[in-house]
Write a protein that holds these residues in place. Structure first.
Motif, short mmCIF file in Angstrom:
data_model
loop_
_atom_site.label_atom_id
_atom_site.label_comp_id
_atom_site.label_asym_id
_atom_site.label_seq_id
_atom_site.Cartn_x
_atom_site.Cartn_y
_atom_site.Cartn_z
N ASP A 263 0.85 -1.19 0.00
CA ASP A 263 0.00 0.00 0.00
C ASP A 263 0.89 1.25 0.00
O ASP A 263 2.10 1.17 0.23
CB ASP A 263 -0.90 0.01 1.24
CG ASP A 263 -0.09 0.19 2.51
OD1 ASP A 263 0.75 -0.71 2.79
OD2 ASP A 263 -0.24 1.20 3.20
N ASP B 109 -3.46 0.93 4.45
CA ASP B 109 -4.45 1.61 3.63
C ASP B 109 -3.79 2.30 2.44
O ASP B 109 -2.61 2.65 2.49
CB ASP B 109 -5.22 2.64 4.45
CG ASP B 109 -5.86 2.03 5.69
OD1 ASP B 109 -6.06 0.80 5.70
OD2 ASP B 109 -6.13 2.79 6.65
N GLU C 122 -3.16 5.52 0.49
CA GLU C 122 -3.18 6.97 0.75
C GLU C 122 -2.45 7.66 -0.39
O GLU C 122 -1.37 7.22 -0.80
CB GLU C 122 -2.54 7.28 2.09
CG GLU C 122 -3.35 6.71 3.25
CD GLU C 122 -2.50 6.45 4.48
OE1 GLU C 122 -2.82 7.00 5.54
OE2 GLU C 122 -1.54 5.69 4.35
N ASN D 239 -7.26 9.11 2.93
CA ASN D 239 -7.20 7.67 3.18
C ASN D 239 -8.44 7.04 2.58
O ASN D 239 -9.57 7.35 2.98
CB ASN D 239 -7.12 7.40 4.69
CG ASN D 239 -6.91 5.94 5.01
OD1 ASN D 239 -7.60 5.07 4.50
ND2 ASN D 239 -5.95 5.65 5.87
N VAL E 214 -9.45 3.94 2.69
CA VAL E 214 -10.06 2.86 3.48
C VAL E 214 -10.90 3.44 4.61
O VAL E 214 -12.08 3.07 4.80
CB VAL E 214 -8.99 1.90 4.02
CG1 VAL E 214 -9.63 0.85 4.94
CG2 VAL E 214 -8.26 1.23 2.87
N THR E 215 -10.31 4.37 5.38
CA THR E 215 -11.06 5.01 6.47
C THR E 215 -11.99 6.11 5.95
O THR E 215 -12.80 6.63 6.71
CB THR E 215 -10.09 5.61 7.50
OG1 THR E 215 -9.26 6.58 6.85
CG2 THR E 215 -9.22 4.53 8.12
#
Length: 625
Positions: free
Chosen positions: A122, A150, A152, A171, A173-174
């Motif tokens: 990642d 994640d 980024e 980000n 994922v979040t």
């Protein structure tokens, strides 16, 4: 200063001084090869320092894998690191490059932030800080901004007015906008991966940017695109944060500055500070087959200055793309250039406009045409201030233009004053017939426009650069300071000139009596700037004006029978201290290559002073660009 400028204006007809030609090439067929190693030199970034130097950064795969390199050029365009740059990071990198950022900090060094895969497949974000000496101020491996599993992307950075550096990224994922602050030593202010600002429910924010807030605070302004999905409503959101990471606008809820329609996929709005705690944002969007370029000004309080959803840069019936805006702090106006096309997108032109404090156009409804709308392909314009000083009064616009054949592009540059008049004739900075990509552009305080781009003139893409001075001339004419004095009348070290004598540049003059023959605390320092001198570097000895003792001769090195200006520098505290005088050279193109003459006079007002008047050395300042 107004008196100074008025006295300088007639000097364009005087005899020129002697300037030094710089490393920057004066030919559009040459340009400066910054990175021409084997492999590719791509995705370049550029930033200029207050002293007129230039930082360039790029991704480079000379080793077979992408690495990050930088180069620092002094005002003359001379490389300060080995040719082909200084290696910043050879950590594992994705083969698909994304955006990154590089700025020049307040000390003249640079801060850069990018992603790589050193901690896994990642992308994580990292930051480095370098001095102009090439020293890695935050360690050889930089500072880790995020460390997770994640994805980024696209980190950006600004220097806040409290000296901290603020980094933002998204980000996926979040589904958050992340923010981290580093102190000047590279120590994180926030724990972990920084402070997270959640996106709208179910949406993944993208293209976060950051700009410094109000002076004397650590505030910053953030902007981002609400969503990244193809079918999602891609609006523009903003928020302001204090130095502790607390949101300041709208009770802590982000504001939407554009929600009329969705931005095009992968469109990245541009953000810049207004210098007083607010910001300017620019973007384009489509309604049906027509595209519209827009801008908005948001105040320090988070209030939209123009109508909600911004104002169009033109009333044209065509499509407008890629607005490149410049803020004019002295008048609170926006200067903006854009790419304009017919609705079929088969004709292209480059135009510019000034918007006043209400967003109303000032250069006619359609703006000023820089390149006509015709079938010659023009790409997205890039804009910089006409000069980076505090009293900027214009815009410089650069663009790649496919006028040399299929995928064979020239590099064009235009300058406009605040009235919309040409600041200099149009410039072709590069005439080499080759494909060119990712034009980058920055300005110096002396009005030099520095351009950089990836160029395929060689077997593999390389990084080339060019500099254009404030008169529209390729290359830079360096100002020269020459100390004067003959016969040992005036002591060496009595006058110092710090800074480069160039238009728009800040300097400092210093005087002292190194012989200590005058009394500290009761002696005044007076600087005399004259527009002529007889016999320089020699002058005329005058009894009673020497520092060496009572009645000694001092050498007058400036012509006070003609035009001159005197400046009170202050009270001298005694040797070895100096009387210091800050001085800003006016931003006036007619001053280039004009000689000015400087000398100091120390006056001892103490009772019974043996040396009442003491002359310093002299200096000739040939003003450069």
């Amino acid at each position: 200063m107004s008196r100074f400028v008025s006295l300088l204006l007639p000097l364009a007809v005087l005899s020129s001084g002697s300037i030094v030609l710089a490393q920057w090439p004066a030919s559009s067929a040459t340009n400066l090869a910054v990175g021409d190693a084997t492999g590719e030199q791509v995705v370049s970034k550029i930033a200029t320092s207050a002293e007129g130097g230039t930082w360039l950064g790029w991704f480079d795969n000379r080793s077979g894998a992408y690495a990050v390199y930088v180069q620092y050029l002094d005002p003359a365009g001379v490389e300060q690191f080995p040719h082909n740059g200084l290696l910043v990071s050879a950590n594992p990198q994705s083969t698909s490059l994304i955006d990154w950022d590089l700025i020049c900090d307040s000390t003249g060094g640079c801060v850069l932030t990018f992603t790589d895969t050193r901690a896994g497949g990642d992308l994580d974000c990292y930051a480095y800080r370098l001095a102009t000496s090439g020293t890695f101020l935050w360690g050889a491996n930089g500072v880790t901004l995020s460390n997770n599993a994640d994805f980024e992307a696209n980190p950006h950075v600004c220097e806040a007015h409290d000296g901290d550096f603020v980094f933002v990224w998204t980000n996926t994922v979040t589904r958050t906008v992340q923010m981290q602050r580093l102190d000047p030593g590279g120590n994180p202010r926030f724990p972990g991966d920084g402070i997270a600002t959640p996106g709208d429910a179910g949406q993944t924010p993208a293209f976060a940017r950051v700009a410094p807030g109000a002076p004397a605070t650590g505030d910053v302004v953030l902007s981002w695109v609400r969503a990244s999905a193809f079918t999602a409503a891609k609006h523009i959101h903003m928020q302001k944060f204090d130095s502790l990471g607390q949101p300041l606008w709208n009770g802590g809820t982000r504001i939407a500055v554009f929600d009329l329609a969705s931005l095009p996929i992968a469109h990245d709005p541009k953000l810049q500070s207004d210098g007083t705690g607010g910001a300017i944002v620019s973007w384009h969007y489509a309604q049906g087959s027509q595209f519209f370029a827009r801008v908005q000004h948001v105040t320090s309080a988070g209030v939209e200055v123009f109508a909600h959803n911004g104002v169009n840069v033109t009333t044209s019936a065509g499509s407008t793309f890629d607005p490149a805006a410049v803020w004019v702090p002295s008048t609170q106006e926006i200067l903006v250039a854009w790419n304009e096309r017919n609705l079929a997108q088969s004709s292209w032109g480059i135009l510019a406009q000034k918007l006043d404090t209400t967003g109303a156009p000032q250069w006619g409804a359609g703006g000023v045409t820089l390149l006509p709308i015709d079938t010659v392909v023009k790409f997205a314009p890039v804009a910089a201030r006409l000069h980076s000083g505090p009293t900027n009064d214009g815009i410089a616009v650069s663009v790649l233009m496919e006028d040399l054949g299929l995928l064979q592009k020239s590099v064009r540059l235009f300058g406009l004053t605040n009235s919309g008049a040409p600041a200099f004739p149009p410039v072709t900075a590069c005439t080499v017939a080759s494909d060119k990509l990712r034009l980058a552009h920055a300005a110096t305080a002396s009005g030099t426009q520095v351009l950089a781009w990836t160029d395929s003139r060689n077997p593999t893409p390389d990084l080339y650069a060019a500099a254009v001075d404030l008169n529209g001339q390729l290359g830079v004419q360096l100002g020269v300071t020459t100390m004067g004095g003959c016969g040992g009348f005036n002591p060496v070290g009595s006058l110092a000139v710090n800074g480069r004598p160039a238009v728009g540049m800040d300097m400092e003059w210093q005087m002292t009596n190194p012989l200590a023959t005058q009394a500290g605390g009761s002696s005044l320092g007076i600087f005399i700037l004259a527009f002529g001198a007889t016999g320089f570097p020699c002058g005329v000895p005058v009894p009673g004006f020497g520092m060496s003792g009572a009645g000694a001769s001092g050498e007058v090195l400036v012509d006070t029978t003609g035009a001159y200006i005197s400046f009170f520098g202050g009270v001298w505290a005694g040797a070895p201290s100096f009387v210091a005088m800050p001085f800003s050279m006016p931003f006036d193109p007619t001053l280039v290559n004009v000689p000015l003459y400087l000398q100091g006079l120390m006056v001892d007002l103490s009772l019974g002073a043996g040396v009442v008047f003491g002359l310093t050395q002299g200096a000739r300042l040939v003003v450069g660009s």
